[in-house]
Design a protein around this motif. Structure first.
Motif, PDB file in Angstrom:
ATOM      1  N   SER A  20     103.170  80.014  67.122  1.00 55.95           N
ATOM      2  CA  SER A  20     102.575  80.855  68.156  1.00 55.95           C
ATOM      3  C   SER A  20     101.651  81.859  67.487  1.00 55.95           C
ATOM      4  O   SER A  20     101.782  82.176  66.305  1.00 55.95           O
ATOM      5  N   ASP A  21     100.700  82.341  68.266  1.00 56.60           N
ATOM      6  CA  ASP A  21      99.722  83.293  67.749  1.00 56.60           C
ATOM      7  C   ASP A  21      99.083  84.003  68.927  1.00 56.60           C
ATOM      8  O   ASP A  21      99.090  83.491  70.054  1.00 56.60           O
ATOM      9  N   LEU A  22      98.510  85.175  68.667  1.00 55.89           N
ATOM     10  CA  LEU A  22      97.867  85.950  69.719  1.00 55.89           C
ATOM     11  C   LEU A  22      96.480  85.412  70.052  1.00 55.89           C
ATOM     12  O   LEU A  22      95.944  85.695  71.116  1.00 55.89           O
ATOM     13  N   SER A  23      95.898  84.617  69.131  1.00 59.10           N
ATOM     14  CA  SER A  23      94.531  84.136  69.291  1.00 59.10           C
ATOM     15  C   SER A  23      94.485  82.693  69.781  1.00 59.10           C
ATOM     16  O   SER A  23      94.913  81.778  69.071  1.00 59.10           O
ATOM     17  N   GLU A  24      93.936  82.484  70.971  1.00 58.20           N
ATOM     18  CA  GLU A  24      93.763  81.135  71.498  1.00 58.20           C
ATOM     19  C   GLU A  24      92.807  80.335  70.613  1.00 58.20           C
ATOM     20  O   GLU A  24      93.002  79.143  70.398  1.00 58.20           O
ATOM     21  N   ALA A  25      91.765  81.004  70.105  1.00 52.94           N
ATOM     22  CA  ALA A  25      90.776  80.315  69.273  1.00 52.94           C
ATOM     23  C   ALA A  25      91.420  79.752  68.006  1.00 52.94           C
ATOM     24  O   ALA A  25      91.151  78.609  67.604  1.00 52.94           O
ATOM     25  N   MET A  26      92.290  80.541  67.372  1.00 55.54           N
ATOM     26  CA  MET A  26      92.965  80.071  66.162  1.00 55.54           C
ATOM     27  C   MET A  26      93.920  78.927  66.479  1.00 55.54           C
ATOM     28  O   MET A  26      94.033  77.966  65.715  1.00 55.54           O
ATOM     29  N   LEU A  27      94.605  79.010  67.603  1.00 56.89           N
ATOM     30  CA  LEU A  27      95.525  77.942  67.991  1.00 56.89           C
ATOM     31  C   LEU A  27      94.768  76.635  68.239  1.00 56.89           C
ATOM     32  O   LEU A  27      95.255  75.552  67.909  1.00 56.89           O
ATOM     33  N   THR A  28      93.568  76.734  68.797  1.00 58.88           N
ATOM     34  CA  THR A  28      92.741  75.546  69.017  1.00 58.88           C
ATOM     35  C   THR A  28      92.375  74.899  67.690  1.00 58.88           C
ATOM     36  O   THR A  28      92.455  73.670  67.535  1.00 58.88           O
ATOM     37  N   ARG A  29      92.001  75.723  66.717  1.00 54.97           N
ATOM     38  CA  ARG A  29      91.672  75.190  65.386  1.00 54.97           C
ATOM     39  C   ARG A  29      92.901  74.592  64.720  1.00 54.97           C
ATOM     40  O   ARG A  29      92.813  73.575  64.035  1.00 54.97           O
ATOM     41  N   CYS A  30      94.062  75.221  64.929  1.00 59.08           N
ATOM     42  CA  CYS A  30      95.307  74.701  64.364  1.00 59.08           C
ATOM     43  C   CYS A  30      95.599  73.318  64.939  1.00 59.08           C
ATOM     44  O   CYS A  30      95.962  72.390  64.204  1.00 59.08           O
ATOM     45  N   LYS A  31      95.438  73.176  66.231  1.00 63.55           N
ATOM     46  CA  LYS A  31      95.679  71.889  66.880  1.00 63.55           C
ATOM     47  C   LYS A  31      94.727  70.829  66.358  1.00 63.55           C
ATOM     48  O   LYS A  31      95.114  69.677  66.130  1.00 63.55           O
ATOM     49  N   MET A  32      93.477  71.211  66.137  1.00 59.05           N
ATOM     50  CA  MET A  32      92.484  70.271  65.609  1.00 59.05           C
ATOM     51  C   MET A  32      92.844  69.831  64.194  1.00 59.05           C
ATOM     52  O   MET A  32      92.695  68.662  63.840  1.00 59.05           O
ATOM     53  N   LYS A  33      93.333  70.765  63.368  1.00 56.54           N
ATOM     54  CA  LYS A  33      93.751  70.425  62.008  1.00 56.54           C
ATOM     55  C   LYS A  33      94.903  69.429  62.025  1.00 56.54           C
ATOM     56  O   LYS A  33      94.927  68.468  61.245  1.00 56.54           O
ATOM     57  N   ALA A  34      95.858  69.659  62.919  1.00 51.61           N
ATOM     58  CA  ALA A  34      96.998  68.747  63.009  1.00 51.61           C
ATOM     59  C   ALA A  34      96.541  67.366  63.474  1.00 51.61           C
ATOM     60  O   ALA A  34      96.979  66.342  62.937  1.00 51.61           O
ATOM     61  N   SER A  35      95.643  67.335  64.449  1.00 48.04           N
ATOM     62  CA  SER A  35      95.148  66.054  64.961  1.00 48.04           C
ATOM     63  C   SER A  35      94.404  65.287  63.883  1.00 48.04           C
ATOM     64  O   SER A  35      94.496  64.054  63.799  1.00 48.04           O
ATOM     65  N   ALA A  36      93.651  66.007  63.041  1.00 53.57           N
ATOM     66  CA  ALA A  36      92.903  65.364  61.967  1.00 53.57           C
ATOM     67  C   ALA A  36      93.829  64.685  60.971  1.00 53.57           C
ATOM     68  O   ALA A  36      93.447  63.708  60.314  1.00 53.57           O
ATOM     69  N   LYS A  37      95.050  65.205  60.857  1.00 55.96           N
ATOM     70  CA  LYS A  37      96.052  64.600  59.966  1.00 55.96           C
ATOM     71  C   LYS A  37      96.965  63.640  60.719  1.00 55.96           C
ATOM     72  O   LYS A  37      97.968  63.177  60.170  1.00 55.96           O
ATOM     73  N   GLU A  38      96.606  63.382  61.989  1.00 53.74           N
ATOM     74  CA  GLU A  38      97.374  62.482  62.852  1.00 53.74           C
ATOM     75  C   GLU A  38      98.816  62.952  63.005  1.00 53.74           C
ATOM     76  O   GLU A  38      99.756  62.174  63.003  1.00 53.74           O
ATOM     77  N   THR A  39      98.958  64.294  63.143  1.00 57.04           N
ATOM     78  CA  THR A  39     100.268  64.883  63.401  1.00 57.04           C
ATOM     79  C   THR A  39     100.155  65.746  64.660  1.00 57.04           C
ATOM     80  O   THR A  39      99.058  66.000  65.160  1.00 57.04           O
ATOM     81  N   THR A  40     101.279  66.208  65.153  1.00 55.13           N
ATOM     82  CA  THR A  40     101.287  67.091  66.307  1.00 55.13           C
ATOM     83  C   THR A  40     102.038  68.376  65.964  1.00 55.13           C
ATOM     84  O   THR A  40     102.896  68.389  65.067  1.00 55.13           O
ATOM     85  N   VAL A  41     101.715  69.440  66.668  1.00 57.31           N
ATOM     86  CA  VAL A  41     102.392  70.718  66.472  1.00 57.31           C
ATOM     87  C   VAL A  41     102.491  71.398  67.830  1.00 57.31           C
ATOM     88  O   VAL A  41     101.524  71.433  68.593  1.00 57.31           O
ATOM     89  N   GLU A  42     103.678  71.901  68.160  1.00 55.43           N
ATOM     90  CA  GLU A  42     103.875  72.597  69.422  1.00 55.43           C
ATOM     91  C   GLU A  42     103.403  74.036  69.275  1.00 55.43           C
ATOM     92  O   GLU A  42     103.885  74.771  68.412  1.00 55.43           O
TER      93      GLU A  42
END
Length: 215
Positions: A25-47
């Motif tokens: 979790s994080d206060l920044s939606e923008a950072m969470l979006t980038r985090c999700k993109m990083k996980a997707s690039a590695k073909e993983t998921t993160v809640e």
């Protein structure tokens, strides 16, 4: 593992390679979006959830084997809120689990009062990026980090950017006393990165604290 200041996931997502299930979790939606993109690039998921680590009700009391705050995030809030955040994190740690956080060594910073920090240039998209930090030690005890970026191409500066980050230094004993009060044992202080040979806390720039919550 839950990281309550996961940001873009740079410090946390690599743990997926060890088979650890990551939530963040994080206060920044923008950072969470980038985090999700990083996980997707590695073909993983993160809640991921967007929330302030001073109020972790978004996790609905769910328990985790380890709850962490990475990236010096605790310094963004005033000292009393550091204690509050540790309480909120503790509420989500399962019996027998661990609570962990990273922080700059504010005591060392306040002692030395260094203002200028120079970093080696790095390259992105063929451009050279230079960073200088200027730290203002304010009268109220807080510190303002001024991040000065210049962007070069063909040996000419074509762009300049200035960012500010405002921190509230806290002593390590503030956190250690709170962890002991909450019943944590086997509390360890480690340098960051962990492979550093320096063990004298007074000389460590960045540290990690991890404690065990008895079953």
């Amino acid at each position: 593992m839950l990281d309550v200041s996961i940001g873009t996931g740079s410090m946390t997502l690599p743990l997926q390679e060890l088979g650890i299930e990551i939530c963040g979790s994080d206060l920044s939606e923008a950072m969470l979006t980038r985090c999700k993109m990083k996980a997707s690039a590695k073909e993983t998921t993160v809640e991921l959830k967007c929330c302030d680590f001073r109020d972790l009700s978004c996790w609905n009391g769910r328990k985790f084997d380890c709850v962490v705050s990475t990236g010096n995030a605790l310094g963004y809030v005033i000292n009393s809120d550091v204690v509050l955040t540790l309480e909120k994190m503790n509420n989500l740690v399962t019996s027998g689990g661990f609570l962990c956080f990273d922080s700059r060594n504010w005591e060392l910073i306040q002692k030395e009062k260094q203002r200028f920090y120079f970093y080696n240039p790095f390259f992105r998209d063929g451009n050279r990026i230079n960073l200088v930090q200027v730290w203002d030690h304010n009268l109220d005890g807080s510190i303002t980090f001024n991040l000065l970026y210049t962007f070069e191409k063909d040996n000419r500066v074509f762009q300049r950017e200035i960012f500010e980050e405002h921190y509230h230094p806290f002593g390590i004993n503030l956190a250690l006393d709170k962890m002991r009060e909450m019943g944590y044992d086997n509390i360890a202080i480690q340098p960051v990165p962990c492979f550093m040979e320096e063990k004298d806390f007074s000389k460590i720039d960045w540290y990690r604290v991890i404690g065990h919550k008895p079953a």
